[in-house]
Write an enzyme that holds these catalytic residues in place. Sequence first.
Site, PDB file in Angstrom:
ATOM      1  N   GLU A 152       0.866  -1.182   0.000  1.00  0.00           N
ATOM      2  CA  GLU A 152       0.000   0.000   0.000  1.00  0.00           C
ATOM      3  C   GLU A 152       0.903   1.232   0.000  1.00  0.00           C
ATOM      4  O   GLU A 152       2.109   1.119   0.269  1.00  0.00           O
ATOM      5  CB  GLU A 152      -0.851   0.023   1.272  1.00  0.00           C
ATOM      6  CG  GLU A 152      -1.790  -1.163   1.379  1.00  0.00           C
ATOM      7  CD  GLU A 152      -2.701  -1.083   2.599  1.00  0.00           C
ATOM      8  OE1 GLU A 152      -2.481  -0.186   3.452  1.00  0.00           O
ATOM      9  OE2 GLU A 152      -3.622  -1.902   2.679  1.00  0.00           O
ATOM     10  N   ARG A 268      10.587 -15.037  -2.962  1.00  0.00           N
ATOM     11  CA  ARG A 268      11.964 -14.501  -3.045  1.00  0.00           C
ATOM     12  C   ARG A 268      12.886 -15.462  -3.792  1.00  0.00           C
ATOM     13  O   ARG A 268      13.851 -15.020  -4.445  1.00  0.00           O
ATOM     14  CB  ARG A 268      12.468 -14.176  -1.633  1.00  0.00           C
ATOM     15  CG  ARG A 268      11.771 -12.942  -1.094  1.00  0.00           C
ATOM     16  CD  ARG A 268      11.904 -12.693   0.382  1.00  0.00           C
ATOM     17  NE  ARG A 268      11.045 -11.549   0.746  1.00  0.00           N
ATOM     18  CZ  ARG A 268      10.678 -11.225   1.977  1.00  0.00           C
ATOM     19  NH1 ARG A 268      11.075 -11.973   3.005  1.00  0.00           N
ATOM     20  NH2 ARG A 268       9.904 -10.187   2.194  1.00  0.00           N
ATOM     21  N   ARG A 293      34.150  -9.326 -31.214  1.00  0.00           N
ATOM     22  CA  ARG A 293      34.580  -7.941 -31.380  1.00  0.00           C
ATOM     23  C   ARG A 293      36.111  -7.850 -31.437  1.00  0.00           C
ATOM     24  O   ARG A 293      36.803  -8.346 -30.535  1.00  0.00           O
ATOM     25  CB  ARG A 293      34.049  -7.121 -30.198  1.00  0.00           C
ATOM     26  CG  ARG A 293      34.555  -5.717 -30.107  1.00  0.00           C
ATOM     27  CD  ARG A 293      33.924  -4.846 -31.148  1.00  0.00           C
ATOM     28  NE  ARG A 293      34.248  -3.443 -30.923  1.00  0.00           N
ATOM     29  CZ  ARG A 293      34.062  -2.493 -31.843  1.00  0.00           C
ATOM     30  NH1 ARG A 293      33.574  -2.807 -33.035  1.00  0.00           N
ATOM     31  NH2 ARG A 293      34.362  -1.241 -31.566  1.00  0.00           N
ATOM     32  N   GLN A 361      29.611  -2.624 -20.195  1.00  0.00           N
ATOM     33  CA  GLN A 361      30.993  -2.144 -20.317  1.00  0.00           C
ATOM     34  C   GLN A 361      31.768  -2.983 -21.340  1.00  0.00           C
ATOM     35  O   GLN A 361      32.525  -2.446 -22.151  1.00  0.00           O
ATOM     36  CB  GLN A 361      31.675  -2.185 -18.933  1.00  0.00           C
ATOM     37  CG  GLN A 361      32.935  -1.368 -18.835  1.00  0.00           C
ATOM     38  CD  GLN A 361      32.666   0.136 -18.957  1.00  0.00           C
ATOM     39  OE1 GLN A 361      31.528   0.581 -18.802  1.00  0.00           O
ATOM     40  NE2 GLN A 361      33.699   0.899 -19.265  1.00  0.00           N
ATOM     41  N   GLU A 388       9.310  -7.660  -3.698  1.00  0.00           N
ATOM     42  CA  GLU A 388       9.246  -8.844  -2.814  1.00  0.00           C
ATOM     43  C   GLU A 388      10.225  -8.708  -1.643  1.00  0.00           C
ATOM     44  O   GLU A 388      10.837  -9.688  -1.206  1.00  0.00           O
ATOM     45  CB  GLU A 388       9.402 -10.139  -3.601  1.00  0.00           C
ATOM     46  CG  GLU A 388       8.292 -10.236  -4.645  1.00  0.00           C
ATOM     47  CD  GLU A 388       7.925 -11.619  -5.090  1.00  0.00           C
ATOM     48  OE1 GLU A 388       8.231 -12.586  -4.376  1.00  0.00           O
ATOM     49  OE2 GLU A 388       7.298 -11.711  -6.169  1.00  0.00           O
TER      50      GLU A 388
HETATM   51  N1  CAA Z   1       6.904 -17.160   8.010  1.00  0.00           N
HETATM   52  C1  CAA Z   1       5.958 -17.297   8.979  1.00  0.00           C
HETATM   53  N2  CAA Z   1       5.694 -16.333   9.877  1.00  0.00           N
HETATM   54  C2  CAA Z   1       6.398 -15.188   9.801  1.00  0.00           C
HETATM   55  C3  CAA Z   1       7.378 -14.981   8.823  1.00  0.00           C
HETATM   56  C4  CAA Z   1       7.616 -16.035   7.904  1.00  0.00           C
HETATM   57  N3  CAA Z   1       8.538 -15.913   6.936  1.00  0.00           N
HETATM   58  N4  CAA Z   1       7.907 -13.751   8.987  1.00  0.00           N
HETATM   59  C5  CAA Z   1       7.282 -13.203  10.048  1.00  0.00           C
HETATM   60  N5  CAA Z   1       6.370 -14.076  10.523  1.00  0.00           N
HETATM   61  C6  CAA Z   1       5.522 -13.897  11.701  1.00  0.00           C
HETATM   62  C7  CAA Z   1       6.413 -13.669  12.907  1.00  0.00           C
HETATM   63  O1  CAA Z   1       6.823 -14.888  13.492  1.00  0.00           O
HETATM   64  C8  CAA Z   1       5.514 -12.867  13.817  1.00  0.00           C
HETATM   65  O2  CAA Z   1       4.635 -13.733  14.509  1.00  0.00           O
HETATM   66  P1  CAA Z   1       4.546 -13.679  16.136  1.00  0.00           P
HETATM   67  O3  CAA Z   1       4.103 -12.282  16.456  1.00  0.00           O
HETATM   68  O4  CAA Z   1       3.539 -14.724  16.462  1.00  0.00           O
HETATM   69  O5  CAA Z   1       5.935 -13.962  16.639  1.00  0.00           O
HETATM   70  C9  CAA Z   1       4.672 -12.046  12.841  1.00  0.00           C
HETATM   71  O6  CAA Z   1       4.747 -12.720  11.582  1.00  0.00           O
HETATM   72  C10 CAA Z   1       5.200 -10.625  12.690  1.00  0.00           C
HETATM   73  O7  CAA Z   1       6.546 -10.728  12.276  1.00  0.00           O
HETATM   74  P2  CAA Z   1       7.592  -9.566  12.486  1.00  0.00           P
HETATM   75  O8  CAA Z   1       7.487  -9.064  13.898  1.00  0.00           O
HETATM   76  O9  CAA Z   1       8.907 -10.030  12.023  1.00  0.00           O
HETATM   77  O10 CAA Z   1       6.985  -8.444  11.532  1.00  0.00           O
HETATM   78  P3  CAA Z   1       7.517  -7.024  11.157  1.00  0.00           P
HETATM   79  O11 CAA Z   1       6.347  -6.113  11.124  1.00  0.00           O
HETATM   80  O12 CAA Z   1       8.697  -6.646  11.990  1.00  0.00           O
HETATM   81  O13 CAA Z   1       7.956  -7.208   9.616  1.00  0.00           O
HETATM   82  C11 CAA Z   1       9.384  -7.729   7.767  1.00  0.00           C
HETATM   83  C12 CAA Z   1       8.964  -8.032   9.217  1.00  0.00           C
HETATM   84  C13 CAA Z   1      10.411  -8.797   7.435  1.00  0.00           C
HETATM   85  C14 CAA Z   1      10.017  -6.357   7.617  1.00  0.00           C
HETATM   86  C15 CAA Z   1       8.155  -7.878   6.842  1.00  0.00           C
HETATM   87  O14 CAA Z   1       7.201  -6.861   7.052  1.00  0.00           O
HETATM   88  C16 CAA Z   1       8.527  -7.881   5.375  1.00  0.00           C
HETATM   89  O15 CAA Z   1       8.907  -8.918   4.822  1.00  0.00           O
HETATM   90  N6  CAA Z   1       8.406  -6.717   4.707  1.00  0.00           N
HETATM   91  C17 CAA Z   1       8.600  -6.652   3.256  1.00  0.00           C
HETATM   92  C18 CAA Z   1       7.301  -6.899   2.576  1.00  0.00           C
HETATM   93  C19 CAA Z   1       7.489  -7.351   1.165  1.00  0.00           C
HETATM   94  O16 CAA Z   1       8.322  -8.193   0.854  1.00  0.00           O
HETATM   95  N7  CAA Z   1       6.638  -6.833   0.288  1.00  0.00           N
HETATM   96  C20 CAA Z   1       6.647  -7.245  -1.066  1.00  0.00           C
HETATM   97  C21 CAA Z   1       5.316  -6.968  -1.651  1.00  0.00           C
HETATM   98  S1  CAA Z   1       4.803  -8.136  -2.801  1.00  0.00           S
HETATM   99  C22 CAA Z   1       5.611  -7.798  -4.240  1.00  0.00           C
HETATM  100  O17 CAA Z   1       6.541  -7.066  -4.338  1.00  0.00           O
HETATM  101  C23 CAA Z   1       5.095  -8.672  -5.287  1.00  0.00           C
HETATM  102  C24 CAA Z   1       5.097  -8.205  -6.644  1.00  0.00           C
HETATM  103  O18 CAA Z   1       4.105  -7.703  -7.121  1.00  0.00           O
HETATM  104  C25 CAA Z   1       6.270  -8.546  -7.481  1.00  0.00           C
END
Ligand code: CAA
Length: 407
Positions: A152, A268, A293, A361, A388
């Site tokens: 978002e 990823r 070349r 390059q 991602e």
């Molecule tokens: N698997 C399972 N659970 C997971 C997890 C995973 N890989 N990662 C986190 N969780 C769980 C955690 O265990 C936690 O659970 P509990 O509270 O029960 O312990 C909960 O999720 C929250 O996790 P975090 O506290 O780590 O969350 P955070 O808010 O600190 O965020 C972050 C962590 C890694 C920064 C995450 O927000 C992130 O990956 N951000 C990037 C988002 C992203 O990749 N966006 C891409 C958009 S899609 C796109 O680009 C597609 C396209 O169109 C090409």
Amino acid sequence: MPGISVKKQARASILIPDQKKKEKTMNFNLTEDQIMIRDTARQFAEEELLPGVIDRDEQEKFPREQIRKMGELGFMGMMVPEEWGGAGLDAVSYVLAMTEISKVDASAAVVMSVNNSLVCWGLNEFGTPEQKEKYLKPLASGKKLGAFALSEPNAGSDASNQATTAVRDGDFWVINGAKNWITNGENADLYLVFASTDKVNKSHGISCFIVDRSTPGFAVLKKEKKLGIRGSDTCSLGFTDMRVSHSDMLGNEGDGFRVAMQSLDGGRIGIASQALGIAKGALERALNYSKERKQFGQEISNFQAIQWKLAEMAMETDAAELLIMKAASMKDEHRKYSRESAMCKLFASKTAVKVALEAIQVHGGYGYVKEYHVERMLRDAKITEIYEGTSEVQHIVIARDLIKNGY
Ligand code: CAA
């Protein structure tokens, strides 16, 4: 061209020591099935994607016909079981196919990656049999296309900061909000939409909904003008009082963030494979060019300045591939692989940018013009460090896992 929808036992045979002690050798060989899939993808990319790739980039033209053919070949739901319309293959095969498609056309590759890893994977993992029948089958067989609507305006890296809301109304949820940076946004039929169903619980208050684009209140908004991957579309979406049946919730209420994070673990690997393909494509072009070349009366591949570049490019590309195959193999073995997928994406995306830059390059002035492809490869490579999960987010994922679980 042969299809790939044959049953596979294709266990990851790359890099992972077998679980059983007596067979504990490291095996870098691909299975016959994996070789067949790689070669099918390579042939498809050269015959069907290469001819129009420069034009699609220039015209920002979606590769609709090519994606349809990729669906027929089984490339749009590679890891989905055959009973749900997929090819029933392993993640290693998916990496091989993604790499070959990306070597030629990174735009077609991201369309494939999102449909496979971010949409089909989640539906297969968390969907009910009814949801799989209705939504997964057409997506995995390539009859329909999917998109993943998580990001978002103010929830990019901070993905749990969802402003989109879903409020329960009997058997329905009423969704309001906006998404952006949605790959396939304009061309998809079905969307996985993430929304907050309980603001207080932040990441545990997010739910995921399967949304058909014909749902009243759904709108495709701005289409972005981009540096690279211009053959794919990236759009904003808007939802106004969009009513979605409770039966179209994917997973349970509050499971949405976990669905998103687990899908992104696999996603990823897909983007890392896209980056690897770009690096391989750029390296092959630089190598071939350096042998053709001539300057100062000889092929430029005779010069150490060029040789050192080629050697570095090959070494880093190989290192990226090893990291990717390790992550894919761990996924195939149903082991936890968040750290490894973050590592492979971080390294492969950096490598793609570097190798594409060096390929320009090596080409000199010719590298700067469109017909030699490598300038497009550099523009396409950059996004792999951003979507991602940015490289900065990958560092967070790796470091948190290290600190929690050790090296
Ligand atoms: N698997 C399972 N659970 C997971 C997890 C995973 N890989 N990662 C986190 N969780 C769980 C955690 O265990 C936690 O659970 P509990 O509270 O029960 O312990 C909960 O999720 C929250 O996790 P975090 O506290 O780590 O969350 P955070 O808010 O600190 O965020 C972050 C962590 C890694 C920064 C995450 O927000 C992130 O990956 N951000 C990037 C988002 C992203 O990749 N966006 C891409 C958009 S899609 C796109 O680009 C597609 C396209 O169109 C090409």
